[in-house]
Design a protein around this motif. Structure first.
Motif, PDB file in Angstrom:
ATOM      1  N   TYR A  33      19.161 -24.218   3.148  1.00 20.69           N
ATOM      2  CA  TYR A  33      18.281 -23.112   3.507  1.00 20.69           C
ATOM      3  C   TYR A  33      17.655 -22.524   2.254  1.00 20.69           C
ATOM      4  CZ  TYR A  33      20.439 -23.166   8.132  1.00 20.69           C
ATOM      5  OH  TYR A  33      20.876 -23.537   9.374  1.00 20.69           O
ATOM      6  N   ARG A  34      16.438 -22.068   2.404  1.00 16.19           N
ATOM      7  CA  ARG A  34      15.829 -21.278   1.339  1.00 16.19           C
ATOM      8  C   ARG A  34      15.812 -19.829   1.811  1.00 16.19           C
ATOM      9  NH1 ARG A  34      10.377 -20.077   2.393  1.00 16.19           N
ATOM     10  NH2 ARG A  34      10.088 -19.567   0.190  1.00 16.19           N
ATOM     11  N   PHE A  35      15.735 -18.904   0.854  1.00 15.68           N
ATOM     12  CA  PHE A  35      15.763 -17.478   1.171  1.00 15.68           C
ATOM     13  C   PHE A  35      14.446 -16.844   0.759  1.00 15.68           C
ATOM     14  CE2 PHE A  35      20.143 -18.732   0.943  1.00 15.68           C
ATOM     15  CZ  PHE A  35      20.792 -17.947   1.882  1.00 15.68           C
ATOM     16  N   GLU A  36      13.980 -15.935   1.602  1.00 14.67           N
ATOM     17  CA  GLU A  36      12.760 -15.196   1.283  1.00 14.67           C
ATOM     18  C   GLU A  36      12.983 -13.725   1.610  1.00 14.67           C
ATOM     19  OE1 GLU A  36       8.064 -14.988   2.631  1.00 14.67           O
ATOM     20  OE2 GLU A  36       9.065 -16.953   2.538  1.00 14.67           O
ATOM     21  N   ILE A  37      12.639 -12.871   0.663  1.00 15.43           N
ATOM     22  CA  ILE A  37      12.843 -11.432   0.824  1.00 15.43           C
ATOM     23  C   ILE A  37      11.541 -10.791   1.280  1.00 15.43           C
ATOM     24  CG2 ILE A  37      13.510  -9.291  -0.330  1.00 15.43           C
ATOM     25  CD1 ILE A  37      15.000 -11.161  -2.362  1.00 15.43           C
ATOM     26  N   ILE A  38      11.621  -9.987   2.349  1.00 15.27           N
ATOM     27  CA  ILE A  38      10.451  -9.303   2.898  1.00 15.27           C
ATOM     28  C   ILE A  38      10.737  -7.811   2.928  1.00 15.27           C
ATOM     29  CG2 ILE A  38       9.006  -8.999   4.945  1.00 15.27           C
ATOM     30  CD1 ILE A  38       9.406 -11.886   5.604  1.00 15.27           C
ATOM     31  N   GLU A  39       9.756  -7.030   2.519  1.00 14.32           N
ATOM     32  CA  GLU A  39       9.925  -5.574   2.497  1.00 14.32           C
ATOM     33  C   GLU A  39      10.030  -5.034   3.906  1.00 14.32           C
ATOM     34  OE1 GLU A  39       7.000  -1.896   1.570  1.00 14.32           O
ATOM     35  OE2 GLU A  39       7.170  -3.398  -0.038  1.00 14.32           O
ATOM     36  N   GLY A  40      11.088  -4.279   4.177  1.00  9.65           N
ATOM     37  CA  GLY A  40      11.296  -3.693   5.489  1.00  9.65           C
ATOM     38  C   GLY A  40      12.761  -3.413   5.725  1.00  9.65           C
ATOM     39  N   ARG A  41      13.084  -2.868   6.903  1.00  6.44           N
ATOM     40  CA  ARG A  41      14.464  -2.524   7.229  1.00  6.44           C
ATOM     41  C   ARG A  41      15.054  -3.412   8.314  1.00  6.44           C
ATOM     42  NH1 ARG A  41      16.265   2.449   5.183  1.00  6.44           N
ATOM     43  NH2 ARG A  41      14.670   3.512   3.975  1.00  6.44           N
ATOM     44  N   LYS A  42      14.249  -3.841   9.273  1.00  5.63           N
ATOM     45  CA  LYS A  42      14.712  -4.729  10.332  1.00  5.63           C
ATOM     46  C   LYS A  42      13.712  -5.868  10.486  1.00  5.63           C
ATOM     47  CE  LYS A  42      18.309  -2.237  11.259  1.00  5.63           C
ATOM     48  NZ  LYS A  42      19.676  -2.737  10.986  1.00  5.63           N
ATOM     49  N   ILE A  51       8.410  -7.206  11.386  1.00  4.94           N
ATOM     50  CA  ILE A  51       9.130  -6.305  10.487  1.00  4.94           C
ATOM     51  C   ILE A  51       9.030  -4.874  10.992  1.00  4.94           C
ATOM     52  CG2 ILE A  51       9.098  -5.273   8.177  1.00  4.94           C
ATOM     53  CD1 ILE A  51      10.313  -7.928   8.088  1.00  4.94           C
ATOM     54  N   LEU A  52      10.166  -4.163  10.940  1.00  3.63           N
ATOM     55  CA  LEU A  52      10.196  -2.721  11.176  1.00  3.63           C
ATOM     56  C   LEU A  52      10.510  -2.045   9.853  1.00  3.63           C
ATOM     57  CD1 LEU A  52      10.480  -0.055  12.854  1.00  3.63           C
ATOM     58  CD2 LEU A  52      12.859  -0.721  13.254  1.00  3.63           C
ATOM     59  N   GLY A  53       9.681  -1.087   9.463  1.00  7.77           N
ATOM     60  CA  GLY A  53       9.914  -0.359   8.226  1.00  7.77           C
ATOM     61  C   GLY A  53       9.414   1.070   8.341  1.00  7.77           C
ATOM     62  N   PHE A  54       9.376   1.753   7.212  1.00  4.95           N
ATOM     63  CA  PHE A  54       8.932   3.145   7.183  1.00  4.95           C
ATOM     64  C   PHE A  54       7.973   3.353   6.022  1.00  4.95           C
ATOM     65  CE2 PHE A  54      12.879   3.232   9.455  1.00  4.95           C
ATOM     66  CZ  PHE A  54      12.634   4.104  10.493  1.00  4.95           C
ATOM     67  N   ILE A  55       6.947   4.171   6.265  1.00  8.99           N
ATOM     68  CA  ILE A  55       6.061   4.579   5.177  1.00  8.99           C
ATOM     69  C   ILE A  55       6.822   5.627   4.382  1.00  8.99           C
ATOM     70  CG2 ILE A  55       3.838   5.615   4.613  1.00  8.99           C
ATOM     71  CD1 ILE A  55       2.827   4.544   7.326  1.00  8.99           C
ATOM     72  N   GLU A  56       7.388   5.206   3.276  1.00  7.66           N
ATOM     73  CA  GLU A  56       8.349   6.044   2.543  1.00  7.66           C
ATOM     74  C   GLU A  56       7.638   7.054   1.649  1.00  7.66           C
ATOM     75  OE1 GLU A  56      11.497   5.731   3.115  1.00  7.66           O
ATOM     76  OE2 GLU A  56      11.889   3.685   3.757  1.00  7.66           O
ATOM     77  N   ASN A  57       8.321   8.155   1.368  1.00  2.00           N
ATOM     78  CA  ASN A  57       7.941   9.018   0.257  1.00  2.00           C
ATOM     79  C   ASN A  57       9.217   9.474  -0.430  1.00  2.00           C
ATOM     80  OD1 ASN A  57       8.901  11.529   1.487  1.00  2.00           O
ATOM     81  ND2 ASN A  57       7.151  11.303   2.877  1.00  2.00           N
ATOM     82  N   TYR A 365      15.121 -15.214   6.256  1.00  2.00           N
ATOM     83  CA  TYR A 365      14.345 -14.063   5.800  1.00  2.00           C
ATOM     84  C   TYR A 365      15.251 -12.845   5.710  1.00  2.00           C
ATOM     85  CZ  TYR A 365      10.227 -16.927   6.737  1.00  2.00           C
ATOM     86  OH  TYR A 365       9.293 -17.927   6.734  1.00  2.00           O
ATOM     87  N   LEU A 366      15.239 -12.197   4.554  1.00  4.19           N
ATOM     88  CA  LEU A 366      16.044 -11.005   4.308  1.00  4.19           C
ATOM     89  C   LEU A 366      15.132  -9.788   4.276  1.00  4.19           C
ATOM     90  CD1 LEU A 366      18.251 -12.374   1.376  1.00  4.19           C
ATOM     91  CD2 LEU A 366      18.763 -12.431   3.812  1.00  4.19           C
ATOM     92  N   ALA A 367      15.412  -8.802   5.135  1.00  2.00           N
ATOM     93  CA  ALA A 367      14.650  -7.557   5.128  1.00  2.00           C
ATOM     94  C   ALA A 367      15.286  -6.601   4.134  1.00  2.00           C
ATOM     95  CB  ALA A 367      14.624  -6.943   6.522  1.00  2.00           C
ATOM     96  N   SER A 368      14.494  -6.170   3.146  1.00  4.72           N
ATOM     97  CA  SER A 368      15.010  -5.292   2.094  1.00  4.72           C
ATOM     98  C   SER A 368      14.043  -4.125   1.901  1.00  4.72           C
ATOM     99  CB  SER A 368      15.169  -6.065   0.784  1.00  4.72           C
ATOM    100  OG  SER A 368      15.635  -5.229  -0.253  1.00  4.72           O
TER     101      SER A 368
END
Length: 425
Positions: A33-42, A51-57, A365-368
Motif C-alpha cells: 500500500y502507498r499512503f497519501e495524506i489529505i487535509e481534513g478530519r474525516k 473529506i469533512l473538515g473545518f474552516i479553522e481560525n 488515505y489519511l485525513a490530517s
C-alpha cells in the motif's frame, strides 16, 4: 541422449514457470500500500474521495465543509454540529454529529436531528410530577445495508430509512435494569448488527432484538502471591478461614475498538499482557485481532509481537476489507494488514495527528487536520499541517487462548423522532 536432454530442459522450464507463478502469487498477496495524506478530519471513499473538515481560525472552530477531491466543495453554516463521522453509500453522503446532513451531487438534501423523547419525575414521592423531556442524540458511526441506515449513538442504536424516518430505536441494559454504558463508536452490519464495548461484543438482529452478547476472556492464567498484612491474615485464620497463598489472574485483558462483519466477523483492539518479572509485576500492551463466527464462536485470536506505548490510547478504530485482506486501524497509532487466517502481512506505526482513514486502489488515505501555529504581524493567521509519519515495522502474529463468556443483557425500546430545522447550539 538428445531425448534425455530434452526431458531435463522441460523439467527446468516447468520448475522455473512454477517459481515465477508462486513469486507473482506471493507478490499479489502482499500489501504494497502507498499512503497519501489529505487535509481534513474525516474521510470516506466510495465512488470518489470525500473529506469533512473545518474552516479553522486561531480562536475557535469555524464552519464545517464537505468536499469531493477534484470535484465540488460545500460549506455549511457554522451553527451546525457535524464533526464525528462522514460516510458515503453509493453516492449518498451522510455527515453527522448532533446534526445529520444528507448530501448528493454536492448539494444538501436535508439536515436533521435525531431526538429522543422521555419522561422523568419531579416533586416529592407523595406528589410526583410527570415531566416530559427531549434529548438530541449524538451520532458516532453510521452503516448501511443498502436499504436502511443504522446509527450508533453510543447509548444505543437507531434504524432509519435513507431520509431519517425512524424504524426503531433501542438502548441496552443489564438484566437488573442498569444502563449498559457507552458503546464503542464502530458499528458493522451484515446478517445482523455488531457492536463492541471494552472486551464485549453484542449482536442485534436487524429488527433490533438481542441475538447474543459475549465478553472475551483469557484462558491462560498467571499466579500472583496474595499480599496482605500479617495481622489480617492471622485474624482471618483465627476465624476459621484460610487465605490462599496465591491467586490466579487472567494473563490477557482485551479492549476492542473496531469490528468488521461479513460471512464471519473480525474484531481488533489492544491486549494487555500481564507477567511476573521478579520482584515486580509488569505488563505489556500488544495489538490484538480475532475472528469469530456469526454465532459468536472464536475461530482464532492473536496478538502482534510489537508492544504498544501505554500513553497512546485513543478509543477508536476501523477495519477495512480489501479482497481477502483486512486493514485494521487501532487507537489512532497502530495500523496492520492481516489475512483471513490472522497471519500478519504488514505492520505500521502512524505518528502525527490523524483523524480518519480509508482505502482506494491500494492507496490508504489519511485525513490530517491543520492547526493554527501563530498570528503574523499583519494580523493574519498562519496554519500548518503537523508532520505525519508512517513507519513500517517487522512483526508476526501469535495465537493466544481466548474464550467467550455469555452476558445477560436486554434491549429496551426508546422513542426517537427526526426533526428538521436549523438550530442554534
Amino acid at each position: 541422449m538428445n531425448r534425455t536432454l530434452l526431458l531435463v530442459c522441460i523439467v527446468i522450464i516447468f520448475a522455473a514457470s512454477l517459481y515465477v507463478f508462486q513469486s507473482s502469487k506471493m507478490k499479489s498477496e502482499s500489501s504494497d500500500y502507498r499512503f497519501e495524506i489529505i487535509e481534513g478530519r474525516k474521510i470516506s471513499v466510495n465512488n470518489g474521495i470525500y473529506i469533512l473538515g473545518f474552516i479553522e481560525n486561531c480562536t475557535e472552530r469555524g464552519s464545517p465543509y464537505i468536499k469531493m477531491i477534484n470535484g465540488w466543495n460545500l460549506t455549511l453554516d457554522e451553527d451546525f454540529w457535524i464533526s464525528n463521522i462522514l460516510k458515503c453509500f453509493d453516492g449518498r453522503i451522510y455527515a453527522a454529529g448532533v446534526d445529520i446532513a444528507k448530501i448528493e451531487n454536492g448539494k444538501i438534501v436535508w439536515i436533521k436531528d435525531l431526538v429522543k423523547k422521555g419522561v422523568s419525575y419531579e416533586g416529592t414521592r407523595e406528589n410526583p410530577i410527570l415531566v416530559e423531556y427531549e434529548d438530541f442524540l449524538n451520532v458516532f458511526d453510521i452503516e448501511s445495508d443498502g436499504k436502511f441506515l443504522y446509527f450508533n449513538t453510543r447509548d444505543g442504536v437507531v434504524k432509519t430509512d435513507e431520509d431519517l424516518n425512524v424504524i426503531w430505536a433501542i438502548k441496552l441494559k443489564s438484566e437488573s435494569n442498569i444502563r449498559f454504558g457507552d458503546l464503542n463508536d464502530d458499528i458493522s452490519v451484515s446478517d445482523g448488527i455488531y457492536l463492541t464495548k471494552g472486551d464485549k461484543i453484542i449482536k442485534l438482529s436487524k429488527n433490533g432484538k438481542l441475538e447474543w452478547a459475549i465478553s472475551l476472556k483469557s484462558k491462560e492464567k498467571i499466579k500472583r502471591k496474595v499480599e496482605i498484612p500479617e495481622e489480617k491474615r492471622k485474624m482471618t485464620e483465627k476465624e476459621g478461614e484460610k487465605i490462599p497463598e496465591f491467586e490466579e489472574l487472567p494473563k490477557y485483558s482485551v479492549e476492542l475498538y473496531a469490528i468488521y462483519a461479513g460471512d464471519n466477523f473480525y474484531v481488533a483492539g489492544l491486549a494487555h499482557e500481564r507477567f511476573r518479572e521478579l520482584p515486580l509485576w509488569k505488563s505489556e500492551v500488544h495489538p490484538f485481532l480475532a475472528k469469530l463466527s456469526r454465532d459468536g464462536e472464536i475461530l482464532w485470536a492473536k496478538i502482534i509481537n510489537v508492544t504498544y506505548p501505554e500513553s497512546q490510547y485513543v478509543m477508536e478504530g476501523k477495519i477495512i476489507k480489501d479482497g481477502k485482506r483486512f486493514i485494521a486501524w487501532v487507537s489512532n497509532y497502530v495500523l496492520f494488514v492481516f489475512d483471513e487466517n490472522g497471519d500478519l502481512i504488514n505492520f505500521y506505526l502512524l505518528k502525527g495527528p490523524i483523524g480518519d482513514l480509508d482505502l482506494k486502489d491500494d492507496t490508504i488515505y489519511l485525513a490530517s487536520p491543520v492547526v493554527c501555529r501563530e498570528w503574523l504581524e499583519n494580523g493574519e493567521e498562519k496554519f500548518e499541517r503537523m508532520s505525519v509519519e508512517v513507519e513500517e515495522k517487522s512483526g508476526s502474529a501469535t495465537r493466544i487462548d481466548i474464550l467467550t463468556e455469555k452476558l445477560k443483557l436486554k434491549v429496551e425500546n426508546v422513542e426517537v423522532i427526526p426533526r428538521t430545522g436549523k438550530r442554534k447550539h
